[in-house]
Design an enzyme around this catalytic site. Structure first.
Site, short mmCIF file in Angstrom:
data_model
loop_
_atom_site.label_atom_id
_atom_site.label_comp_id
_atom_site.label_asym_id
_atom_site.label_seq_id
_atom_site.Cartn_x
_atom_site.Cartn_y
_atom_site.Cartn_z
N GLU A 267 2.51 34.58 -0.47
CA GLU A 267 3.30 33.97 0.60
C GLU A 267 4.19 32.95 -0.10
O GLU A 267 3.73 31.89 -0.51
CB GLU A 267 2.35 33.32 1.63
N CYS B 200 7.54 26.38 4.50
CA CYS B 200 8.16 27.67 4.14
C CYS B 200 8.83 28.29 5.36
O CYS B 200 9.84 28.97 5.23
CB CYS B 200 7.13 28.60 3.53
P1 NDP Z 1 4.27 25.46 -6.83
O1 NDP Z 1 4.54 26.86 -6.43
O2 NDP Z 1 4.51 25.09 -8.24
O3 NDP Z 1 2.74 25.12 -6.46
C1 NDP Z 1 1.95 25.87 -5.59
C2 NDP Z 1 0.61 26.17 -6.23
O4 NDP Z 1 0.78 27.05 -7.34
C3 NDP Z 1 -0.06 24.93 -6.81
O5 NDP Z 1 -1.47 25.06 -6.67
C4 NDP Z 1 0.32 24.99 -8.28
O6 NDP Z 1 -0.55 24.27 -9.09
C5 NDP Z 1 0.24 26.48 -8.53
N1 NDP Z 1 1.02 26.96 -9.65
C6 NDP Z 1 2.23 26.53 -10.06
N2 NDP Z 1 2.65 27.25 -11.12
C7 NDP Z 1 1.68 28.15 -11.38
C8 NDP Z 1 1.52 29.16 -12.38
N3 NDP Z 1 2.45 29.40 -13.30
N4 NDP Z 1 0.39 29.88 -12.37
C9 NDP Z 1 -0.55 29.66 -11.46
N5 NDP Z 1 -0.47 28.72 -10.50
C10 NDP Z 1 0.64 27.97 -10.46
O7 NDP Z 1 5.07 24.52 -5.85
P2 NDP Z 1 5.72 23.09 -6.14
O8 NDP Z 1 4.82 22.10 -5.60
O9 NDP Z 1 6.15 22.93 -7.56
O10 NDP Z 1 7.02 23.20 -5.23
C11 NDP Z 1 8.22 23.77 -5.76
C12 NDP Z 1 8.97 24.52 -4.69
O11 NDP Z 1 8.18 25.65 -4.29
C13 NDP Z 1 9.23 23.77 -3.40
O12 NDP Z 1 10.34 22.96 -3.49
C14 NDP Z 1 9.38 24.90 -2.43
O13 NDP Z 1 10.68 25.41 -2.52
C15 NDP Z 1 8.39 25.93 -2.94
N6 NDP Z 1 7.11 25.85 -2.22
C16 NDP Z 1 6.92 26.71 -1.19
C17 NDP Z 1 5.77 26.61 -0.44
C18 NDP Z 1 5.53 27.52 0.69
O14 NDP Z 1 4.81 27.14 1.61
N7 NDP Z 1 6.04 28.73 0.64
C19 NDP Z 1 4.74 25.60 -0.69
C20 NDP Z 1 5.03 24.77 -1.84
C21 NDP Z 1 6.18 24.91 -2.54
P3 NDP Z 1 -0.13 22.78 -9.64
O15 NDP Z 1 0.04 21.94 -8.43
O16 NDP Z 1 -1.28 22.40 -10.48
O17 NDP Z 1 1.15 22.97 -10.41
#
Ligand code: NDP
Length: 457
Positions: free
Chosen positions: A231, A265
């Site tokens: 998602e 999102c």
């Molecule tokens: P991320 O996608 O980086 O974080 C979401 C989750 O994924 C966190 O648990 C994070 O861990 C983990 N994660 C990040 N990179 C990896 C990887 N390479 N491998 C495995 N797990 C990973 O979101 P951000 O907080 O950096 O937000 C960035 C942008 O993403 C936002 O501005 C928005 O555009 C989008 N976003 C969308 C969401 C939605 O609901 N669809 C929710 C959040 C973000 P950790 O925190 O340890 O990095």
């Protein structure tokens, strides 16, 4: 990112955590496998009972958990309390309907030359949930409630900025009386996810978050042939046609864009307004955005709190200045709020074009991008040009327009005269780069189950 609670309303670091060592992760994976061996044999009635008691425990903890979420990621306290309520409802939903969802589905035995034939859904094991910070309880619960009802065990890798909410979730299921270790929180950084997913004791993964994170997890899962549900981002269209109740549409537009301080999102992000009503709608929308009280998220009057992270606010600032440089107009807002913490004004930008990042990227902040269109076809065409296809919204009283919108919009969810919202009773998910698979309802539960064909001759 360090695993820490940093209050976005002040910028103050309140607590830091050491990530689990490789040995500690190994020990938890062994516990998850042992837990599944017993948990898969429990009955649906037993699991429904534990879900019901989790709902009761969570309901009793509402105030404390809501305050924790507000402290960790800045959503308003009212929004955090509503989020807890939604999670309670989801737990009760699966407790009430789960048993029926898990009934074997009889097939036509004669047609397949059997005495008896049916499909039975069985749990698959430990499922890794990589979750984001924006709805720290709900995103995790959307996975946990159906997974635990199904008989799977959960491993939660939550976002690094919501560690205390993550730990609360583990405690919640323990306090509710679930067998030991059926739901564990792994305090690990994103760099440790790959090894966990590759481990043979982990059956599958679900991820909510950015596309970069989704790609990384899907790549690893592809390597080891494990199921994933993704998602990812969204840039939902919100289309307003001349027959719409403009005042109501503008009211809902404000909520749809600014809910969760603009970090959802399924927030409406691109507004397509018919030329006949564009001026009036823009005026109403701008007035209502400008009237939103921005401030301390703990304050009952506040409607918009800070963005969750400093870098998140920098991204929003960059998107707005890129749009202005390329010819967009800021009608209201457009800058950070002069106070400590990561606040940004509710903002309306018009004359937005596909050359701008505000259009092509996912804007995680209270910034609405508006574009005037000649008719519904132009709105749908422009909406569909985007790589994302999560939710979508149409405001129209015209039945023909509604049916064309539902038929033609490329999205996982189509809402008419209302904003995209998730309910346990409706499937949730997207198409195109917004990901694949569905959450909630029985579809969400079956994503991580083996639909076993049984043929008895
Ligand atoms: P991320 O996608 O980086 O974080 C979401 C989750 O994924 C966190 O648990 C994070 O861990 C983990 N994660 C990040 N990179 C990896 C990887 N390479 N491998 C495995 N797990 C990973 O979101 P951000 O907080 O950096 O937000 C960035 C942008 O993403 C936002 O501005 C928005 O555009 C989008 N976003 C969308 C969401 C939605 O609901 N669809 C929710 C959040 C973000 P950790 O925190 O340890 O990095």
């Amino acid at each position: 990112m360090a695993i820490a609670t940093i209050n976005p309303a002040t910028g103050e670091t309140l607590r830091t955590f050491e990530p689990l060592s490789d040995e500690a992760v190994e020990e938890r994976l062994a516990r998850a496998a042992a837990a599944f061996a017993g948990y898969r044999l429990t009955t649906a009635q037993q699991r429904a009972g534990w879900l019901r008691s989790a709902a009761d425990v969570l309901e009793a903890d509402t105030k404390a958990v809501a305050e924790l979420m507000t402290t960790e990621m800045g959503k308003t306290l009212a929004a955090a309390e509503a989020e807890v309520g939604k999670c309670v409802k989801a737990l009760r939903h699966y407790a009430e309907h789960g048993e029926q969802m898990l009934q074997p589905r009889p097939a036509d035995a004669d047609a397949v030359g059997a005495v008896e034939a049916y499909v039975v859904h069985q749990p698959i094991g430990a499922v890794l949930a990589v979750m984001p910070w924006n709805f720290p309880l709900w995103q995790a619960m959307r996975f946990a409630a159906p997974a635990l009802m199904a008989g799977n065990v959960g491993l939660l890798k939550h976002a690094s900025n919501v560690p205390q909410t993550a730990l609360y979730l583990e405690e919640l299921f323990r306090k509710a009386g679930f067998p030991d270790d059926v739901f564990q929180t792994l305090l690990i950084g994103s760099g440790q996810v790959e090894a966990v997913l590759r481990d043979e004791r982990v059956a599958a993964a679900t991820l909510t978050g950015s596309n970069a994170a989704g790609q990384a997890v899907a790549r690893t899962a592809g390597d080891v042939i494990k199921k994933t549900v993704l998602e990812l981002g969204g840039s939902d269209p919100f289309i307003v046609m001349p027959s719409a109740d403009l005042d109501r549409a503008a009211e809902v537009a404000v909520t749809a864009r600014c809910q969760n301080n603009g970090q959802s999102c399924i927030a409406a992000k691109r507004f397509f307004v018919h030329a006949d009503v564009a001026e009036e709608f823009t005026r109403l929308f701008a007035e209502k955005l400008a009237a939103l009280p921005v401030g301390d998220p703990m304050d009952a009057d506040t409607k918009v709190g800070p963005l969750a992270t400093e870098s998140g606010r920098e991204d929003v600032e960059r998107f707005v200045s890129d749009a202005v440089e390329k010819g967009a107009t800021v009608v209201t807002g457009g800058k950070r709020v002069d106070r400590p913490g990561w606040f940004y004004e509710p903002t309306l930008v018009t004359d937005v074009t596909p050359e701008m990042e505000l259009w092509t990227d996912e804007v995680f902040g209270p910034v609405a991008a508006l574009r005037t269109v000649a008719d519904l076809d132009e709105a749908v065409r422009l909406a569909n040009e985007h790589v994302y296809g999560l939710g979508s919204n149409l405001w129209s009283e015209d039945q023909g327009e509604r049916l064309r919108f539902i038929r033609d919009i490329q999205s996982g969810m189509a809402f008419v005269n209302g904003m995209t919202t998730s309910y346990p009773e409706l499937p949730f998910g997207g198409v195109k780069q917004s990901g694949y698979g569905r959450e909630l309802t029985e579809l969400g539960m079956y994503e991580f189950m083996n639909a076993k064909t049984v043929w008895i001759g």
